[in-house]
Design an enzyme around this catalytic site. Structure first.
Site, PDB file in Angstrom:
ATOM      1  CB  CYS A   1      13.518   8.851   7.743  1.00  0.00           C
ATOM      2  SG  CYS A   1      14.652   7.936   6.673  1.00  0.00           S
TER       3      CYS A   1
ATOM      4  CD  GLU B   1      10.207  12.592  11.564  1.00  0.00           C
ATOM      5  OE1 GLU B   1       9.060  12.143  11.743  1.00  0.00           O
ATOM      6  OE2 GLU B   1      11.085  11.998  10.916  1.00  0.00           O
TER       7      GLU B   1
ATOM      8  CE  LYS C   1      -1.858   2.710   2.974  1.00  0.00           C
ATOM      9  NZ  LYS C   1      -1.726   3.954   2.177  1.00  0.00           N
TER      10      LYS C   1
ATOM     11  CD  GLU D   1      13.897   0.740   8.874  1.00  0.00           C
ATOM     12  OE1 GLU D   1      14.392   1.747   9.413  1.00  0.00           O
ATOM     13  OE2 GLU D   1      14.394  -0.388   8.962  1.00  0.00           O
TER      14      GLU D   1
HETATM   15  P1  NAD Z   1       2.579   8.129   7.922  1.00  0.00           P
HETATM   16  O1  NAD Z   1       2.873   7.304   9.128  1.00  0.00           O
HETATM   17  O2  NAD Z   1       1.572   9.203   8.036  1.00  0.00           O
HETATM   18  O3  NAD Z   1       2.057   7.198   6.733  1.00  0.00           O
HETATM   19  C1  NAD Z   1       2.857   6.151   6.218  1.00  0.00           C
HETATM   20  C2  NAD Z   1       1.955   5.140   5.539  1.00  0.00           C
HETATM   21  O4  NAD Z   1       1.140   4.498   6.517  1.00  0.00           O
HETATM   22  C3  NAD Z   1       1.001   5.714   4.503  1.00  0.00           C
HETATM   23  O5  NAD Z   1       0.941   4.828   3.408  1.00  0.00           O
HETATM   24  C4  NAD Z   1      -0.333   5.748   5.256  1.00  0.00           C
HETATM   25  O6  NAD Z   1      -1.458   5.674   4.418  1.00  0.00           O
HETATM   26  C5  NAD Z   1      -0.216   4.486   6.101  1.00  0.00           C
HETATM   27  N1  NAD Z   1      -1.052   4.434   7.301  1.00  0.00           N
HETATM   28  C6  NAD Z   1      -1.498   5.466   8.069  1.00  0.00           C
HETATM   29  N2  NAD Z   1      -2.195   4.992   9.117  1.00  0.00           N
HETATM   30  C7  NAD Z   1      -2.179   3.639   9.029  1.00  0.00           C
HETATM   31  C8  NAD Z   1      -2.710   2.579   9.831  1.00  0.00           C
HETATM   32  N3  NAD Z   1      -3.368   2.818  10.963  1.00  0.00           N
HETATM   33  N4  NAD Z   1      -2.491   1.304   9.440  1.00  0.00           N
HETATM   34  C9  NAD Z   1      -1.797   1.032   8.323  1.00  0.00           C
HETATM   35  N5  NAD Z   1      -1.275   1.989   7.515  1.00  0.00           N
HETATM   36  C10 NAD Z   1      -1.449   3.283   7.874  1.00  0.00           C
HETATM   37  O7  NAD Z   1       3.994   8.667   7.413  1.00  0.00           O
HETATM   38  P2  NAD Z   1       4.275   9.645   6.181  1.00  0.00           P
HETATM   39  O8  NAD Z   1       3.837  11.024   6.560  1.00  0.00           O
HETATM   40  O9  NAD Z   1       3.771   9.039   4.929  1.00  0.00           O
HETATM   41  O10 NAD Z   1       5.877   9.595   6.089  1.00  0.00           O
HETATM   42  C11 NAD Z   1       6.704  10.415   6.840  1.00  0.00           C
HETATM   43  C12 NAD Z   1       7.245   9.673   8.036  1.00  0.00           C
HETATM   44  O11 NAD Z   1       7.953   8.520   7.581  1.00  0.00           O
HETATM   45  C13 NAD Z   1       8.238  10.475   8.839  1.00  0.00           C
HETATM   46  O12 NAD Z   1       8.004  10.281  10.201  1.00  0.00           O
HETATM   47  C14 NAD Z   1       9.581   9.861   8.428  1.00  0.00           C
HETATM   48  O13 NAD Z   1      10.607  10.025   9.370  1.00  0.00           O
HETATM   49  C15 NAD Z   1       9.211   8.435   8.237  1.00  0.00           C
HETATM   50  N6  NAD Z   1      10.189   7.750   7.378  1.00  0.00           N
HETATM   51  C16 NAD Z   1      11.073   6.877   7.968  1.00  0.00           C
HETATM   52  C17 NAD Z   1      12.052   6.239   7.189  1.00  0.00           C
HETATM   53  C18 NAD Z   1      13.054   5.279   7.801  1.00  0.00           C
HETATM   54  O14 NAD Z   1      13.733   4.561   7.055  1.00  0.00           O
HETATM   55  N7  NAD Z   1      13.189   5.237   9.121  1.00  0.00           N
HETATM   56  C19 NAD Z   1      12.109   6.513   5.820  1.00  0.00           C
HETATM   57  C20 NAD Z   1      11.201   7.411   5.260  1.00  0.00           C
HETATM   58  C21 NAD Z   1      10.235   8.020   6.060  1.00  0.00           C
END
Ligand code: NAD
Length: 530
Positions: free
Chosen positions: A334, A433, A224, A300
């Site tokens: 991230c 963050e 997804k 992650e």
């Molecule tokens: P997010 O957590 O809002 O969403 C990530 C994904 O999760 C999306 O596809 C979203 O639709 C889905 N999602 C949301 N709620 C869910 C649920 N309850 N169950 C299942 N799926 C759900 O994050 P974002 O805003 O898309 O991305 C930014 C974040 O990602 C930042 O915190 C960043 O640090 C982190 N990030 C971490 C890494 C790493 O390698 N550690 C890499 C890239 C981004």
């Protein structure tokens, strides 16, 4: 004409930086003049990108979702350019069941490992060859700039697939030490159906980190993507079929987290979950996996990574690295280096260099050849960043540069590179963050104080250290509580063998490296008595 010359020069610079120095001066002057003249060239016209029908990928083909339509907006100019066709509950079920059927009967898991490797290598070659379709598709609705995608994202995605292809025949299991009348074996087997949930910040690359190891290890996958950047990855799935991946091994379901992500990870057929995104969502997914399995989960998550500059560092180089580490993808990475810790005595010089680097940025749409600072993904996120900065200022912090929205030629969501001084250690600006181009700056007097400030964080994703003292560099790598410590650099190399992942609230498990491949295999034991 000028635009064409400008693009030639850009490509030449990227491919042959050394040769550029020897280019006849007259040609160089001519091309550089064209470059200046063509500052506002659009590399592609966003209104001319046609999206194929059906954004889901089930059973080896595009499928039109029957669920809720989600308007998708271009962060570069604010225009809604598509309605995302989410899956409904029945289609989500079909995708997962199809993935399970393909896992059990397509023969992918049983294919000889080098056969799997050949398919994945073909896939990687097709990804690279598809640059002119994939790159504009990726830039269109994301925060990634077209020149960055052409120079890095697409080839890095392809190379991720190649890297994991190479593991397919390397990890089989072990013979255990036991008595001579027995043979004890550990055998690695794929899990079956792996659910992957991806974020929006580097749509192709982040998804590839999940998809490639799972498929190379013989699993099937249901991905997804983020509902904010859903389209480019579907092209990747089409190319996988063209490369020879059996239908049903790589499926994509579109939708938001609540109506598609959460039910996906809860499905009983899903044997393992791998997630990249925020810490709050990661915790919700872990809860869902505990309630419906329990099933293993790789997380992650977010970060608040420090960059430490000691007085003995090469200050110009260190300052340039620090400035880049918070403006890359407008800070929406991230591992963004969002906390500068600089030794007293050199702070003024470092701050001057960073302010100069920040001032050189030009905010602009992802498709313009001269943009160096991309947009913030959404208006909501832009307001959030602005709110954190304004509250920090109200609490006594000083904005040294930036601190507000940036104006850009179109009506997009941009925030100026911002340097924030004197925010308190326990404030939201230093601890939370921000996920935007906002760098806090704090000073320290001695080494241990620097480590104490750096480690005083709920996160532990990455850290940067700049010093010319080898002993101190080694001490720093031992002392800093972070999954990755970079010394005299900041950011990834092309060493896919180095795993990435965080400590503390930054996550559980690793992407990349041998670890990510092994995490897609379960271990069985056989004990044979003679
Ligand atoms: P997010 O957590 O809002 O969403 C990530 C994904 O999760 C999306 O596809 C979203 O639709 C889905 N999602 C949301 N709620 C869910 C649920 N309850 N169950 C299942 N799926 C759900 O994050 P974002 O805003 O898309 O991305 C930014 C974040 O990602 C930042 O915190 C960043 O640090 C982190 N990030 C971490 C890494 C790493 O390698 N550690 C890499 C890239 C981004």
């Amino acid at each position: 004409m000028a635009a064409a010359f400008a693009l030639i020069l850009e490509d030449y610079r990227a491919d042959f930086p050394a040769q550029l120095q020897h280019m006849p001066r007259a040609i160089h002057i001519l091309l550089s003049a064209c470059m200046k003249e063509s500052r506002a060239v659009d590399v592609f016209n966003p209104d001319l990108i046609a999206l194929p029908q059906g954004s889901n990928f089930i059973g080896g083909r595009r499928v039109i979702g029957r669920g809720q339509a989600i308007p998708v907006r271009r962060p570069s100019d604010g225009r809604v350019y598509a309605d995302l066709d989410s899956v409904d509950d029945a289609q989500l079920g079909e995708a997962v069941e199809d993935a399970q059927r393909a896992y059990k009967s397509s023969g992918w898991a049983q294919t000889d490992p080098r056969g799997r490797m050949r398919v994945l290598r073909r896939w990687a070659d097709l990804i690279e060859a598809d640059m002119e379709t994939l790159a504009p598709l990726e830039a269109l609705g994301s925060t990634r700039m077209i020149h960055e995608i052409r120079a890095w994202d697409v080839s890095y995605t392809a190379e991720t697939v190649r890297f994991f292809a190479e593991w397919a025949d390397k990890i089989g299991g072990e013979v255990a030490a036991t008595t001579p009348d027995k043979l004890g074996l550990t055998i690695h087997e794929p899990y079956g159906v792996v659910a992957a949930i991806a974020p929006w910040n580097l749509p192709l690359v982040m998804a590839a980190w999940k998809i490639a190891p799972a498929i190379a290890a013989g699993n099937s996958i249901v991905l997804k993507p983020s509902e904010m950047t859903p389209f480019s990855i579907v092209r990747l799935a089409e190319l996988a079929i063209e490369a020879g991946l059996p239908a049903g091994i790589f499926n994509i379901v579109q939708g938001d987290g609540r109506s598609v992500g959460d039910p996906l990870v809860r499905r009983p057929e899903v044997a393992k979950v791998t997630f990249t995104g925020s810490t709050a969502t990661g915790a919700a997914i872990m809860t869902a996996c505990a309630q419906t399995g329990p099933k293993p989960v790789t997380l992650e998550l977010g970060g608040k990574s420090p960059q430490i500059i000691f007085a003995d560092a090469g200050l110009d180089k260190a300052s340039a690295i620090v400035a880049r580490a918070i403006t890359l993808n407008a800070g929406q990475v991230c591992v963004a280096g969002s906390r500068l810790l600089v030794q007293e005595g050199v702070a003024d010089q470092v701050i001057d260099c960073i302010m100069t680097a920040f001032a050189a940025h030009k905010a602009g749409p992802t498709w313009a050849s001269d943009s160096t600072l991309g947009p913030i993904i959404s208006e909501g996120q832009l307001d959030r960043i602005d709110g954190i900065v304004q509250r920090a200022v109200a609490d006594g912090a000083q904005v040294l540069t930036g601190g507000s929205r940036a104006t850009a030629p179109q009506d997009g969501s941009f925030f100026l590179p911002t340097l924030l001084q004197n925010a308190a250690q326990h404030s939201e600006a230093v601890q939370g963050e921000i996920f935007g181009p906002v760098l806090t700056v704090q000073t320290f007097t001695d080494e241990m104080e620097a480590y104490a400030l750096a480690n005083d964080s709920a996160y532990g994703l990455a850290a940067g250290v700049h010093t010319s003292d080898l002993t101190r560099a080694l001490r720093a790598t031992r002392t800093l509580e972070a999954g990755t410590v970079w010394v005299n650099r900041y950011g990834r190399s092309n060493d896919f063998i180095l795993p990435t992942g965080g400590f503390k609230q930054s996550g559980i498990g690793k992407d990349l490296g041998r670890e990510a491949y092994v995490a897609n295999l379960k271990t069985k034991v056989a004990l044979i008595e003679f």
